[in-house]
Design a protein around this motif. Structure first.
Motif, mmCIF file in Angstrom:
data_model
loop_
_atom_site.group_PDB
_atom_site.id
_atom_site.type_symbol
_atom_site.label_atom_id
_atom_site.label_comp_id
_atom_site.label_asym_id
_atom_site.label_seq_id
_atom_site.Cartn_x
_atom_site.Cartn_y
_atom_site.Cartn_z
ATOM 1 N N LEU A 63 0.861 -1.177 0.000
ATOM 2 C CA LEU A 63 0.000 0.000 0.000
ATOM 3 C C LEU A 63 0.900 1.231 0.000
ATOM 4 N N VAL A 64 0.834 2.017 -1.056
ATOM 5 C CA VAL A 64 1.711 3.179 -1.199
ATOM 6 C C VAL A 64 1.065 4.426 -0.607
ATOM 7 N N HIS A 65 -0.205 4.674 -0.927
ATOM 8 C CA HIS A 65 -0.913 5.862 -0.433
ATOM 9 C C HIS A 65 -2.390 5.564 -0.246
ATOM 10 N N VAL A 66 -2.960 6.235 0.746
ATOM 11 C CA VAL A 66 -4.408 6.322 0.902
ATOM 12 C C VAL A 66 -4.705 7.810 0.949
ATOM 13 N N ILE A 67 -5.445 8.287 -0.041
ATOM 14 C CA ILE A 67 -5.732 9.720 -0.141
ATOM 15 C C ILE A 67 -7.231 9.915 0.041
#
Length: 152
Positions: free
Chosen positions: A83-87
């Motif tokens: 998981l790289v980003h949660v925006i």
């Protein structure tokens, strides 16, 4: 290695991305999944031969009700492993910096949090419909989120 363009593989990859979102937040409702790759130029990969494939990552951008999830995984496995980003959706203004459309490949430049410059993702023509749907939801060049650094 399975080809991304075949319908069964594409469906399987999208399902994997949706399951990865549900593992992070079971209350989320994942919808659109956009597949892209990132890595060195094709000539560099070709010069390195099979070892060049180790430098390419598949990105899974999943649009859900409350957030946008960005996963990635090695091209050889084609699974959303990291998981790289949660925006959050309210912070996605100006997410798309630029789009270059081509016949075989499209380039999508995303302003991801913590990055000084937009990240380029190569989107295959097989995913052109998903790219267009993504761009309708997150238009190119929109207003930048507060506190985001300039790309230049």
């Amino acid at each position: 290695m399975a080809r991304l363009g075949t319908p069964d593989v594409k469906f399987e990859l999208k399902s994997e991305a949706r399951r990865a979102v549900l593992r992070v937040d079971p209350t989320e409702k994942p919808g659109l999944v956009l597949l892209g790759t990132r890595g060195p130029a094709a000539l560099a990969v070709g010069a390195l031969g099979p070892m060049g494939l180790l430098l390419i990552y598949t990105y899974f951008i999943t649009v859900a009700d409350r957030s946008l999830y960005v996963h990635r995984g090695p091209r050889l496995r084609n699974r959303p492993e990291e998981l790289v980003h949660v925006i959050p959706r309210d912070q996605t203004g100006g997410l798309v910096a630029r789009v270059k459309r081509g016949k075989a490949r499209n380039a999508l430049y995303l302003r991801l949090p913590g990055k000084a410059r937009p990240t380029r993702l190569n989107v295959s023509y097989h995913s052109r419909d998903e790219l267009e749907r993504f761009l309708r939801e997150f238009p190119e060049g929109g207003v930048r989120a507060e506190g985001a650094r300039s790309a230049r």
